[in-house]
Write an enzyme that holds these catalytic residues in place. Structure first.
Site, PDB file in Angstrom:
ATOM      1  N   SER A 194       0.842  -1.189   0.000  1.00 12.17           N
ATOM      2  CA  SER A 194       0.000   0.000   0.000  1.00 12.17           C
ATOM      3  C   SER A 194       0.880   1.244   0.000  1.00 12.17           C
ATOM      4  O   SER A 194       1.604   1.514   0.956  1.00 12.17           O
ATOM      5  CB  SER A 194      -0.914   0.010   1.227  1.00 12.17           C
ATOM      6  OG  SER A 194      -1.502   1.294   1.317  1.00 12.17           O
ATOM      7  N   HIS A 206      -0.733  -1.011  -4.676  1.00 15.20           N
ATOM      8  CA  HIS A 206      -2.062  -0.712  -4.124  1.00 15.20           C
ATOM      9  C   HIS A 206      -2.154   0.786  -3.834  1.00 15.20           C
ATOM     10  O   HIS A 206      -1.364   1.343  -3.064  1.00 15.20           O
ATOM     11  CB  HIS A 206      -2.278  -1.525  -2.840  1.00 15.20           C
ATOM     12  CG  HIS A 206      -3.640  -1.391  -2.248  1.00 15.20           C
ATOM     13  ND1 HIS A 206      -4.740  -2.102  -2.711  1.00 15.20           N
ATOM     14  CD2 HIS A 206      -4.101  -0.633  -1.223  1.00 15.20           C
ATOM     15  CE1 HIS A 206      -5.807  -1.790  -1.988  1.00 15.20           C
ATOM     16  NE2 HIS A 206      -5.453  -0.890  -1.086  1.00 15.20           N
ATOM     17  N   ASP A 209      -4.507   3.842  -2.489  1.00 14.29           N
ATOM     18  CA  ASP A 209      -5.681   4.146  -1.668  1.00 14.29           C
ATOM     19  C   ASP A 209      -6.157   5.570  -1.897  1.00 14.29           C
ATOM     20  O   ASP A 209      -5.559   6.520  -1.383  1.00 14.29           O
ATOM     21  CB  ASP A 209      -5.317   3.977  -0.190  1.00 14.29           C
ATOM     22  CG  ASP A 209      -5.119   2.522   0.190  1.00 14.29           C
ATOM     23  OD1 ASP A 209      -6.063   1.736  -0.012  1.00 14.29           O
ATOM     24  OD2 ASP A 209      -4.037   2.184   0.689  1.00 14.29           O
ATOM     25  N   MET A 248      -8.731   8.387  -1.072  1.00 17.10           N
ATOM     26  CA  MET A 248      -9.693   8.733  -0.012  1.00 17.10           C
ATOM     27  C   MET A 248     -10.165  10.167  -0.200  1.00 17.10           C
ATOM     28  O   MET A 248      -9.340  11.051  -0.471  1.00 17.10           O
ATOM     29  CB  MET A 248      -9.019   8.633   1.359  1.00 17.10           C
ATOM     30  CG  MET A 248      -8.425   7.278   1.664  1.00 17.10           C
ATOM     31  SD  MET A 248      -7.650   7.306   3.293  1.00 17.10           S
ATOM     32  CE  MET A 248      -6.867   5.691   3.296  1.00 17.10           C
ATOM     33  N   HIS A 270      -7.875   1.378  -4.989  1.00 16.84           N
ATOM     34  CA  HIS A 270      -8.907   1.161  -3.971  1.00 16.84           C
ATOM     35  C   HIS A 270      -9.596   2.509  -3.739  1.00 16.84           C
ATOM     36  O   HIS A 270      -9.038   3.388  -3.087  1.00 16.84           O
ATOM     37  CB  HIS A 270      -8.219   0.626  -2.703  1.00 16.84           C
ATOM     38  CG  HIS A 270      -9.133   0.397  -1.549  1.00 16.84           C
ATOM     39  ND1 HIS A 270      -8.671   0.112  -0.281  1.00 16.84           N
ATOM     40  CD2 HIS A 270     -10.483   0.398  -1.457  1.00 16.84           C
ATOM     41  CE1 HIS A 270      -9.698  -0.042   0.538  1.00 16.84           C
ATOM     42  NE2 HIS A 270     -10.813   0.129  -0.149  1.00 16.84           N
ATOM     43  N   MET A 323     -11.871   4.722  -2.010  1.00 13.45           N
ATOM     44  CA  MET A 323     -12.667   4.949  -0.793  1.00 13.45           C
ATOM     45  C   MET A 323     -13.309   6.317  -0.943  1.00 13.45           C
ATOM     46  O   MET A 323     -12.957   7.290  -0.262  1.00 13.45           O
ATOM     47  CB  MET A 323     -11.752   4.889   0.434  1.00 13.45           C
ATOM     48  CG  MET A 323     -11.381   3.461   0.808  1.00 13.45           C
ATOM     49  SD  MET A 323      -9.969   3.394   1.921  1.00 13.45           S
ATOM     50  CE  MET A 323      -8.660   3.387   0.719  1.00 13.45           C
ATOM     51  N   MET A 377     -12.175  -5.660   3.794  1.00 15.29           N
ATOM     52  CA  MET A 377     -11.473  -4.724   4.681  1.00 15.29           C
ATOM     53  C   MET A 377     -11.325  -5.380   6.049  1.00 15.29           C
ATOM     54  O   MET A 377     -12.323  -5.766   6.670  1.00 15.29           O
ATOM     55  CB  MET A 377     -12.260  -3.422   4.833  1.00 15.29           C
ATOM     56  CG  MET A 377     -12.188  -2.446   3.670  1.00 15.29           C
ATOM     57  SD  MET A 377     -10.546  -1.971   3.113  1.00 15.29           S
ATOM     58  CE  MET A 377      -9.784  -1.337   4.607  1.00 15.29           C
ATOM     59  N   ASP A 420      -7.212  -6.370   3.122  1.00  6.91           N
ATOM     60  CA  ASP A 420      -6.551  -5.066   3.250  1.00  6.91           C
ATOM     61  C   ASP A 420      -6.719  -4.519   4.667  1.00  6.91           C
ATOM     62  O   ASP A 420      -7.849  -4.264   5.099  1.00  6.91           O
ATOM     63  CB  ASP A 420      -7.190  -4.118   2.228  1.00  6.91           C
ATOM     64  CG  ASP A 420      -6.539  -2.743   2.190  1.00  6.91           C
ATOM     65  OD1 ASP A 420      -5.529  -2.531   2.867  1.00  6.91           O
ATOM     66  OD2 ASP A 420      -7.077  -1.887   1.458  1.00  6.91           O
TER      67      ASP A 420
HETATM   68  C1  DX5 Z   1      -6.823   1.593   4.778  1.00  4.49           C
HETATM   69  C2  DX5 Z   1      -6.234   1.293   3.426  1.00  4.49           C
HETATM   70  C3  DX5 Z   1      -5.124   0.303   3.466  1.00  4.49           C
HETATM   71  C4  DX5 Z   1      -3.945   0.704   4.302  1.00  4.49           C
HETATM   72  C5  DX5 Z   1      -3.230  -0.534   4.712  1.00  4.49           C
HETATM   73  O1  DX5 Z   1      -8.001   2.288   4.636  1.00  4.49           O
HETATM   74  O2  DX5 Z   1      -7.213   0.766   2.561  1.00  4.49           O
HETATM   75  O3  DX5 Z   1      -4.732  -0.080   2.164  1.00  4.49           O
HETATM   76  O4  DX5 Z   1      -3.067   1.564   3.645  1.00  4.49           O
HETATM   77  O5  DX5 Z   1      -2.212  -0.197   5.594  1.00  4.49           O
HETATM   78  P1  DX5 Z   1      -1.730  -1.197   6.733  1.00  4.49           P
HETATM   79  O6  DX5 Z   1      -1.199  -2.415   6.036  1.00  4.49           O
HETATM   80  O7  DX5 Z   1      -0.687  -0.412   7.436  1.00  4.49           O
HETATM   81  O8  DX5 Z   1      -2.910  -1.516   7.597  1.00  4.49           O
HETATM   82 ZN    ZN Z   2      -6.547  -0.131   0.583  1.00  2.32          ZN
END
Ligand code: DX5
Ligand code: ZN
Length: 216
Positions: free
Chosen positions: A8, A33, A35, A37, A66, A68, A137, A175
């Protein structure tokens, strides 16, 4: 390496995108990956399309986005243009999930659906045949470095049986809070893709950690 490792990038240094991409290119990570947000669907803001574009310039590996975000439908074409290969949307953000999955595939990407910790796997029973991947998740989305929720194991087991019933090669991704010990249990239960942020980037030897995750 049978397990796909998707580090990530939330945990990486965005001042060194080229170097971070080169590091993963040389590692056993098969996916990146990313993320995204929006501060609406989740209580945090990370990054958006320009960062995906920037990583795309420096890698041929799979970009696993991903999303979000609220209203992901509005941005499907933009994610594709930025370079996403896999686009995962949240079940909780998509009132017309069948339409959304269809649009992601028509745009030329693999379509994933993510489930928050409280959302039952059974909610996917009438869409599972159409999705390329389910992301479970194992923390509440929004932040890296959180603690893995053990009930995730039950959800993975149930999802695996649902996928086996349908008989399609739907991938299972987990994840949040994944470390090596948890990873080995998840893989035994049928997980195909492991996302890991802190476990990779806070380890003494991130490259070796990626390899170890892939060998789980
Ligand atoms: C959280 C993200 C994850 C996060 C994972 O909302 O979707 O991808 O970055 O990080 P770790 O492995 O540190 O939990
Ligand atoms: Zn993620």
């Amino acid at each position: 390496m049978k397990t796909i490792v998707a580090p990530s990038l939330l945990s990486c240094d965005f001042g060194r995108i080229k170097e971070e991409a080169e590091f993963l290119n040389e590692s056993d990570a098969q996916w990146f990956h990313l993320d995204v947000m929006d501060g609406v669907f989740v209580p945090n803001i990370s990054f958006g399309l320009p960062i995906i574009e920037a990583f795309r310039k420096h890698t041929e590996k799979t970009l696993d986005v991903h999303a979000m975000i609220a209203r992901p439908d509005d941005f499907i074409a933009d994610f594709k243009a930025a370079g996403a290969d896999v686009l995962t949307v949240h079940y909780e953000a998509c009132p017309h999930l069948n339409r959304t999955i269809d649009a992601i595939k028509k745009a030329g990407m693999k379509a994933g659906v993510a489930l928050n910790p409280h959302t039952p796997v059974s909610a996917l029973s009438d869409i599972i045949q159409d999705v390329d991947m389910v992301l479970i998740m194992s923390v509440n989305p929004g932040f890296g470095g959180q603690k893995f929720i053990p009930h995730t194991y039950n959800k993975v087991r149930y999802l695996k049986s649902l996928i086996d019933q349908v008989g399609k090669p739907t991938l299972i991704e987990v994840d949040g809070g994944v470390n090596l010990e948890i990873a080995s249990i998840l893989v035994k239960e049928g997980v195909d893709v492991l996302v890991a942020g802190s476990t990779v980037y806070k380890s003494k030897d991130p490259k070796a950690t990626i390899t170890a995750l892939g060998n789980c």
